[in-house]
Design a protein around this motif. Sequence first.
Motif, PDB file in Angstrom:
ATOM      1  N   PRO A  79      -8.232  -4.851   5.102  1.00 54.77           N
ATOM      2  CA  PRO A  79      -7.274  -4.829   3.983  1.00 54.77           C
ATOM      3  C   PRO A  79      -6.414  -6.092   3.965  1.00 54.77           C
ATOM      4  O   PRO A  79      -6.197  -6.725   4.998  1.00 54.77           O
ATOM      5  CB  PRO A  79      -6.418  -3.589   4.270  1.00 54.77           C
ATOM      6  CG  PRO A  79      -7.223  -2.756   5.205  1.00 54.77           C
ATOM      7  CD  PRO A  79      -8.020  -3.728   6.033  1.00 54.77           C
TER       8      PRO A  79
ATOM      9  N   ALA B 149      -3.242   1.144   4.495  1.00 56.64           N
ATOM     10  CA  ALA B 149      -4.260   1.342   3.442  1.00 56.64           C
ATOM     11  C   ALA B 149      -4.793   2.773   3.514  1.00 56.64           C
ATOM     12  O   ALA B 149      -4.994   3.440   2.496  1.00 56.64           O
ATOM     13  CB  ALA B 149      -5.387   0.330   3.605  1.00 56.64           C
TER      14      ALA B 149
ATOM     15  N   PHE C 110       0.844  -1.207   0.000  1.00 61.21           N
ATOM     16  CA  PHE C 110       0.000   0.000   0.000  1.00 61.21           C
ATOM     17  C   PHE C 110       0.878   1.254   0.000  1.00 61.21           C
ATOM     18  O   PHE C 110       0.588   2.239  -0.686  1.00 61.21           O
ATOM     19  CB  PHE C 110      -0.877   0.041   1.259  1.00 61.21           C
ATOM     20  CG  PHE C 110      -1.961  -1.011   1.303  1.00 61.21           C
ATOM     21  CD1 PHE C 110      -2.917  -1.098   0.300  1.00 61.21           C
ATOM     22  CD2 PHE C 110      -2.041  -1.910   2.365  1.00 61.21           C
ATOM     23  CE1 PHE C 110      -3.936  -2.049   0.350  1.00 61.21           C
ATOM     24  CE2 PHE C 110      -3.048  -2.873   2.426  1.00 61.21           C
ATOM     25  CZ  PHE C 110      -3.992  -2.940   1.421  1.00 61.21           C
TER      26      PHE C 110
END
Length: 631
Positions: free
Chosen positions: A224, A242, A171
């Motif tokens: 996530p 995230a 991410f």
Amino acid sequence: MRKTIILMLSVALLACTNAAKQPKLEDECLYSPSKTQFQFWSNVAEQMEVRIYNGDCWVDDGEEPCEIVPLTKGANDFWTATVKGDLAGKFYTVRSFQNGEWAPESPGIFAKAVSINGQRAAIIDMKATDPENWDKDVRPAMTDPTDIVVYETHLRDYTMANPAIENKGKFLALTEEPAINHLKELGITHLQILPMFDYGSIDETNLDQNRYNWGYDPVNYNVPEGGYSTNPADPACRIREAKLMIQALHANGIRVIMDVVYNHTYDVMGCALGRVVPQYFYRLNEDGSYANGSGCGNETASDHEMYRKFMVESVCYWAREYHIDGFRFDLMGIHDQETMRQIRAALDEIDPTILTYGEGWAAMSPAYPYEDLAMKQWTYKMPRVGAFSDDIRNALIGSPFDHDPGFASGNPAGVKDVMRGLIACPEWSGEPMQHVSYITCHDNYCLRDRIDVSAPDESEETKLRMNKLAQTAVLVSQGMSFIYGGEELYRTKRGIDNSYQSPDSINIIPWENKREYYDLFEYYKQMIAIRRAHKGFRLGSAEAVKEHVEFLDADNDQVIIYRIKDLEGIDSAKSLLVVLNGSAKVVKTAIPEGDYILLAFNGGADAEGMGELHNEQIAAGPYSATILAEK
Ligand code: CA
């Protein structure tokens, strides 16, 4: 009379109160430093319990729970318990007793934080996962959905081969300037990320194996994926990272669309949906076996009240907690229309600019009446929910079921469908924003490979012309534009048309091509700029499209002359004229009289203009687009 009215009022009030009282599925675990409240839904359990663990290991590691808390059944089949004390840092599972035995443990259907590989839910303070200034994060401005340009990518495709990116495959990569700057330079508005919720095909305890998967195998829908975090063993880490990604993209004017896969689970009894309440969340065949509209062994039942509620709550949770700006529904045709309408209504209460679109088809026949499913042909029955247009895709580059060329690669057969796609197929879309114009996505061949198999004998120069022509048609279509990430860098998957678990070497975007094929990158960039500069290409309503768009007679079945007229007060141009030449020859075409600025011609494009034109005829180069803006 008066008495009757009062009675009716109180009945209405009661109904209203009951609806409001229906507990939320998302409130499975509500943490505070003094107590944690648990709540799970099951309409079949005879007993239920929460098992609290100190450890974050796999369920079958032999560790005994430090506490087992029985749940009490209350209204609406919700089972609850409250545990006093500060449980932060502990983990839990839920299990239910039914049909004379205990079902396997699971993290629950709405875990919001999980252990490594998602087998236990984690008790954390969600507030503490917020990055600094998260409360000031805002969605970038957006007026109309047809104004946007979506760029679809996978975190690994986009970042693994870029030497300037530090957190490759994570991410955090999308918080880094080299990753963000390319998107800004290209001019896209929305980044659609392949599944980023917790999925099962990557072992989070063995990330150094560097395995690759698209991630269409959901485990925990509301957490996530751990493989994209820098430390999947820390339940807060993936959530925080995230959010950092979304915050950084927002700060750079880019909205984030999540690819959601509510239509099936990897398996049934390995998944929380099947473990908590066997069968209920899935559609069954008449013989009791699991229906398989997904082609993956099962299909979920959005038409069942609590799964519908789950989907509605889940998207709203991502929109609120993670500030997600849109949802792309995988195999949306498995869901029923009413669920999609309810999702739309619920998101509208958060922010009407949050997008909803999906694949208006299924892999196999779902076990539900076809006319009630969210299939492409019924898109108009689901206002402001869009569907991918395989019409314009197949017409331009050919169908994924064969290797035939399309309009852009020399096949005149698709010309009428390209024209329908340019006006966003109103017969099924209803409104242009419900028509996702695209030619390629992660599925099937990428554009370079598709043209290679459909026009194998052509030179690279010709193939690049076809590539540009096809993408131009997408970007001048009245629908919502969608580009598969890496096409602008002439990516190839070396002929692999289903790269869901192919290695990085197949899936990566080749950044070195930004030099080698700079002309192609520049063309995509200019075409996006041309679209964004000219409202005429995104009139926004079916009525306006009907009023302003016409097709002129080209007298050639491989040429389309698409004109958007009477644009005073709408566009800086009085009219826009697009000539798409899908033939191998230079084609001379008459054009309406006027003073024009040339925006694209013979494989080149420039939003600022390539020159002026007063002719009454143009000579369109082979496999090329000509775009004129009338002064
Ligand atoms: Ca995972």
